[in-house]
Design a protein around this motif. Structure first.
Motif, PDB file in Angstrom:
ATOM      1  N   ALA A  97      -9.421   7.505 -81.423  1.00  0.00           N
ATOM      2  CA  ALA A  97      -9.761   7.060 -80.063  1.00  0.00           C
ATOM      3  C   ALA A  97      -9.821   5.532 -79.980  1.00  0.00           C
ATOM      4  O   ALA A  97      -9.310   4.938 -79.034  1.00  0.00           O
ATOM      5  CB  ALA A  97     -11.091   7.664 -79.631  1.00  0.00           C
ATOM      6  N   ASP A 100      -6.561   3.957 -79.710  1.00  0.00           N
ATOM      7  CA  ASP A 100      -5.817   4.445 -78.542  1.00  0.00           C
ATOM      8  C   ASP A 100      -4.675   5.393 -78.927  1.00  0.00           C
ATOM      9  O   ASP A 100      -3.646   5.432 -78.272  1.00  0.00           O
ATOM     10  CB  ASP A 100      -5.281   3.268 -77.733  1.00  0.00           C
ATOM     11  N   ASP A 103      -4.311  10.463 -77.808  1.00  0.00           N
ATOM     12  CA  ASP A 103      -3.428  11.206 -76.906  1.00  0.00           C
ATOM     13  C   ASP A 103      -2.007  11.348 -77.449  1.00  0.00           C
ATOM     14  O   ASP A 103      -1.179  12.030 -76.851  1.00  0.00           O
ATOM     15  CB  ASP A 103      -3.396  10.545 -75.530  1.00  0.00           C
ATOM     16  N   HIS A 104      -1.719  10.719 -78.568  1.00  0.00           N
ATOM     17  CA  HIS A 104      -0.387  10.797 -79.165  1.00  0.00           C
ATOM     18  C   HIS A 104      -0.246  11.974 -80.117  1.00  0.00           C
ATOM     19  O   HIS A 104       0.834  12.202 -80.659  1.00  0.00           O
ATOM     20  CB  HIS A 104      -0.055   9.492 -79.893  1.00  0.00           C
ATOM     21  N   THR A 106      -1.284  16.236 -81.015  1.00  0.00           N
ATOM     22  CA  THR A 106      -1.803  17.525 -80.581  1.00  0.00           C
ATOM     23  C   THR A 106      -3.000  17.818 -81.453  1.00  0.00           C
ATOM     24  O   THR A 106      -2.871  17.984 -82.672  1.00  0.00           O
ATOM     25  CB  THR A 106      -0.731  18.623 -80.734  1.00  0.00           C
TER      26      THR A 106
END
Length: 115
Positions: A97, A100, A103-104, A106
């Protein structure tokens, strides 16, 4: 030279349908990542659908470990497979997190969700 063999443990499980599960326990840092990387790259040859990394037992995720995850994601994509991470702990989720990158990937909470 220090012996880092106790710092990380890798266990592989085959799941049908081109999915391989590797359980990583311990530290993913600059001392352990080369051995982990070699082990995982050998497993990629057996994967056609997904490589599942169970990181729920990881006690430290350093920048070298994060770089390994990024490289594995790209290598999986190159062979038409998906990299899925089983991650439930702050130890793994917080570094992803903060960089960043969460979200890249699964990310699921159990191996059963990933395979």
């Amino acid at each position: 030279m220090d012996d880092f063999t106790d710092a990380v443990t890798l266990t592989a499980h085959d799941v049908s349908g081109g999915v391989a599960v590797v359980v990583v326990t311990g530290e993913l840092d600059m001392a352990t990542v080369p051995a982990v990387e070699e082990y995982l790259r050998r497993r990629l040859g057996e994967v056609s659908r997904a490589l599942v990394l169970d990181l729920s037992g990881v006690t430290f995720l350093g920048s070298t470990g994060i770089n390994l995850l990024i490289a594995l994601r790209a290598e999986c994509a190159a062979i038409g497979a998906e990299l899925r991470l089983v991650a439930t702990t702050k130890t793994v989720l917080q570094p992803l997190a903060l960089t960043d990158l969460i979200d890249h990937f699964t990310i699921v909470t159990a191996v059963g969700e990933a395979s």
